[in-house]
Design a protein around this motif. Structure first.
Motif, PDB file in Angstrom:
ATOM      1  N   VAL B  94       1.086  -1.250  -0.138  1.00 39.41           N
ATOM      2  CA  VAL B  94      -0.003   0.019   0.217  1.00 39.41           C
ATOM      3  C   VAL B  94       0.864   1.100   0.067  1.00 39.41           C
ATOM      4  O   VAL B  94       1.886   1.426   0.640  1.00 39.41           O
ATOM      5  CB  VAL B  94      -0.978   0.160   1.324  1.00 39.41           C
ATOM      6  N   SER B  96       0.838   5.573   0.515  1.00 37.46           N
ATOM      7  CA  SER B  96       0.504   6.488   1.312  1.00 37.46           C
ATOM      8  C   SER B  96       0.762   7.713   0.813  1.00 37.46           C
ATOM      9  O   SER B  96       2.048   8.077   0.522  1.00 37.46           O
ATOM     10  CB  SER B  96       0.673   6.248   2.910  1.00 37.46           C
ATOM     11  N   ILE B 108      -4.143   9.530   1.589  1.00 33.37           N
ATOM     12  CA  ILE B 108      -4.750   8.507   0.507  1.00 33.37           C
ATOM     13  C   ILE B 108      -4.000   7.249   0.420  1.00 33.37           C
ATOM     14  O   ILE B 108      -2.819   7.426   0.294  1.00 33.37           O
ATOM     15  CB  ILE B 108      -4.903   9.483  -0.924  1.00 33.37           C
ATOM     16  N   THR B 110      -2.954   3.704  -1.400  1.00 33.40           N
ATOM     17  CA  THR B 110      -3.544   3.015  -2.459  1.00 33.40           C
ATOM     18  C   THR B 110      -2.925   2.115  -2.625  1.00 33.40           C
ATOM     19  O   THR B 110      -1.557   1.799  -2.516  1.00 33.40           O
ATOM     20  CB  THR B 110      -3.250   4.002  -3.619  1.00 33.40           C
ATOM     21  N   ILE B 114      -5.390  -2.605  -8.044  1.00 33.69           N
ATOM     22  CA  ILE B 114      -7.052  -2.346  -7.664  1.00 33.69           C
ATOM     23  C   ILE B 114      -7.567  -2.989  -8.690  1.00 33.69           C
ATOM     24  O   ILE B 114      -7.606  -2.848  -9.728  1.00 33.69           O
ATOM     25  CB  ILE B 114      -7.234  -0.940  -7.582  1.00 33.69           C
ATOM     26  N   ASN B 118     -13.161  -2.369  -8.335  1.00 33.67           N
ATOM     27  CA  ASN B 118     -12.854  -1.507  -7.435  1.00 33.67           C
ATOM     28  C   ASN B 118     -12.533  -0.001  -7.768  1.00 33.67           C
ATOM     29  O   ASN B 118     -11.826   0.803  -7.162  1.00 33.67           O
ATOM     30  CB  ASN B 118     -11.828  -2.127  -6.349  1.00 33.67           C
ATOM     31  N   ARG B 119     -12.269  -0.129  -9.129  1.00 37.59           N
ATOM     32  CA  ARG B 119     -11.384   1.027  -9.836  1.00 37.59           C
ATOM     33  C   ARG B 119     -12.224   2.308  -9.420  1.00 37.59           C
ATOM     34  O   ARG B 119     -11.545   3.406  -9.077  1.00 37.59           O
ATOM     35  CB  ARG B 119     -11.325   0.956 -11.295  1.00 37.59           C
ATOM     36  N   LEU B 122     -14.449   3.933  -3.375  1.00 40.53           N
ATOM     37  CA  LEU B 122     -13.750   4.872  -2.798  1.00 40.53           C
ATOM     38  C   LEU B 122     -14.112   4.425  -1.228  1.00 40.53           C
ATOM     39  O   LEU B 122     -15.352   4.722  -0.984  1.00 40.53           O
ATOM     40  CB  LEU B 122     -13.680   6.130  -3.133  1.00 40.53           C
ATOM     41  N   ALA B 147      -6.792  -1.009   2.875  1.00 42.36           N
ATOM     42  CA  ALA B 147      -6.733  -0.868   1.516  1.00 42.36           C
ATOM     43  C   ALA B 147      -5.730  -2.042   1.060  1.00 42.36           C
ATOM     44  O   ALA B 147      -5.927  -2.685  -0.208  1.00 42.36           O
ATOM     45  CB  ALA B 147      -5.925   0.244   1.327  1.00 42.36           C
ATOM     46  N   LYS B 151      -8.111  -4.184  -1.231  1.00 39.58           N
ATOM     47  CA  LYS B 151      -7.804  -3.558  -2.497  1.00 39.58           C
ATOM     48  C   LYS B 151      -8.869  -2.469  -2.941  1.00 39.58           C
ATOM     49  O   LYS B 151      -9.355  -2.464  -4.026  1.00 39.58           O
ATOM     50  CB  LYS B 151      -8.070  -4.611  -3.870  1.00 39.58           C
ATOM     51  N   LYS B 153      -9.209   1.840  -2.679  1.00 37.18           N
ATOM     52  CA  LYS B 153      -8.523   3.053  -2.341  1.00 37.18           C
ATOM     53  C   LYS B 153      -9.403   3.650  -1.425  1.00 37.18           C
ATOM     54  O   LYS B 153     -10.555   3.787  -1.249  1.00 37.18           O
ATOM     55  CB  LYS B 153      -8.557   4.034  -3.624  1.00 37.18           C
TER      56      LYS B 153
END
Lengths: 351, 351
Positions: B94, B96, B108, B110, B114, B118-119, B122, B147, B151, B153
């Protein structure tokens, strides 16, 4: 091996504490001081508060010394339940009919009005009572509530019990009825439900049906199931003497387990279904309370079902000890519990 | 009025006991003797056993006397969490990124990959810590787990906190971020989640979004939410000193509540969302443990949501104290918990 840094990380991870020391065997036995706990009132009806606040039963620590002593206690309790049944049937508009199915004494509970979607649905009920209590018509109390609130036809099985008939008599009777019932009813329109011992039997029936190649029900509702008879599970300890129904496994409850098992291994999945393979189980709704001695028996089954990918719902009532979701027929919580079961069955049973 | 015969009926109804006497006020305070409780092992991973068996945190009964004392404790704990974050991000793949949204410091999170569904989804994260702990990047620990395992964001909100910024600063910041996020993201593809204080804030955010006419998220996941700050709820008592994370409301926890409320009524639904109207809430998944001081905070919300007809799932982990479902990133229970949240979000969030 658990190292100090690993534990520090793990405990801090919860974002709320720093460990005093590394994990050690001494730390693993937690000392909990004596306490006085008040009856919860927020979100709990006055009727349920009375149930939750009642004193411990005087006989919770009874250890009946022989079959005669067991029978005296069993009959005493059955008499009290039986006296309530006519009024209960009237209140909920339910008719009871005694029948014999596959040689087993049963009761068919029929509500006054069965709505169209439930006309071909059938619930099978296995009663609670530690494999010793609630013989005969006393078996039907929970079945009356389910039939009356859910508007389903219910078969309640008066399976044989100790001291005269230990394991596997109860399961043999329950399975004989199931085997017979699925001959003339569509199992996709059937569910099995029961509380405590009846919850454990519900799970054991699914295991045995699978083993015997019998159809499975479309759903089950094991309420606070006796899924583990070995006094394994956290709330056997944390809720000991917090629960005012079962109180402790070290009273009559543990004696009843041994009486029923009659020398069989308590870890046999037919006695403690938590040790069975729950893969492929039908959708299952589980219910317990925050003070329930069997809260762990309930959540362990829930987690194991979820790990097996089974659709499984959990409901835990605030403040309730064992099976108090059916404690007072007039409590809103009782309607709420059987309402949840009704919605669940309606979702998963074919029409 | 509760009569003797009524209670006799009610308690017998559970099929397992006879009341000693009629319900009385004296009986309603239950005396629970001191006990030693072992760490549960059945169905609990070795990693989770270490978390469950850890000693009480040395500072659980701290009552910081001024802002400087609070800040010293806050910074001490944040430092320890912050040291773990690079390794945690690496382990879970992940990234940050620190950003400012609507004037509020956020991170955030991420995941490396992804998946397609899930694209455009949020998640918004509000961290735990009693409205005092986990400032800055320390806020992101749970967001990294979500996250990385789910998976998704995630935006994690570093809302302002006491001692410098009491209520309603935290809620103002959280709502400012929500309001900004729904301008450029489809709320049907969004969820809000958080643990403890973050769980309480998740619920309060939905209440306030409704009041302000803002879109609601498609789902929420309040983990063991601080839904009632008034020490109301059965497990504030039954699990006192059973829970090895929060331990008791009478330690730093109750102080933190007063520090945050800053004179506001603790029963205001923006502080204790259990007192709000939960009608029309989005589908909600709740999580707790059998030893959790906030088990009642969790099940009371679950029941109130169900009474309002909301799709609400409950998960209770065997033996766990407060928020220990995220206690050790390497415990299977941690993956199981975030796996349940992932499946729930996948079910209810649009793609």
């Amino acid at each position: 091996m658990i190292t100090s840094s690993r534990l520090r990380l793990a405990v801090l991870a919860a974002g709320l504490c720093l460990p005093a020391t590394a994990f050690s065997l001494e730390a693993s036995l937690r000392e909990v001081p004596a306490k006085e706990i008040p009856v919860p009132t927020a979100g709990v009806s006055p009727q349920e508060q009375a149930v939750i606040g009642a004193a411990l039963p005087p006989y919770w620590n009874d250890h009946p010394k022989d079959a005669a002593a067991w029978k005296a206690l069993i009959n005493l309790r059955a008499d009290v339940i039986n006296k309530t049944l006519p009024g209960l049937r009237e209140k909920f508009g339910v008719k009871s009919e005694q029948v014999t199915i596959a040689g087993v004494n049963c009761y068919i509970l029929t509500p006054d009005n069965i709505p169209e979607p439930n006309r071909n649905r059938l619930l099978v009920h296995v009663h609670g009572g530690g494999y010793v209590f609630a013989p005969g018509e006393a078996a039907t109390r929970e079945a009356i509530l389910m039939a009356g609130i859910g508007k389903f036809k219910v078969i309640s099985i008066d399976y044989r019990m100790p001291p005269d008939f230990p394991y596997p008599a109860a399961m043999d009777d329950a399975m004989a009825v199931w085997k017979e019932a699925v001959k003339t009813n569509d199992p996709k329109k059937m569910a099995i439900f029961g509380t405590s011992t009846g919850g454990g039997m519900t799970l054991a029936m699914v295991l045995r049906a699978r083993t015997e190649g019998l159809p499975l029900p479309a759903a089950t509702a094991p309420g606070t199931p006796w899924s583990d008879m070995t006094k394994t599970g956290d709330t056997f300890f944390t809720n000991e003497k917090v629960d005012n129904i079962l109180v402790s496994n070290d009273g009559w409850l543990g004696e009843a387990a041994r009486l029923y098992a009659n020398g069989h291994d308590l870890k046999d999945p037919q006695l403690s279904p938590i040790y069975g393979d729950l893969t492929g189980f039908p959708p299952t709704i589980l219910t317990s309370g925050t003070r329930d001695l069997f809260l762990s028996n309930t959540v362990r089954v829930h987690r194991k079902l979820r790990q097996a990918g089974v659709a499984a719902d959990l409901h835990v009532f605030e403040g309730q000890s064992h099976a108090q979701y059916a404690g007072d027929p007039d409590a809103p919580e009782t309607r709420e519990h059987f309402g949840e079961l009704t919605a669940f069955f309606d979702r998963y049973l074919a029409k």
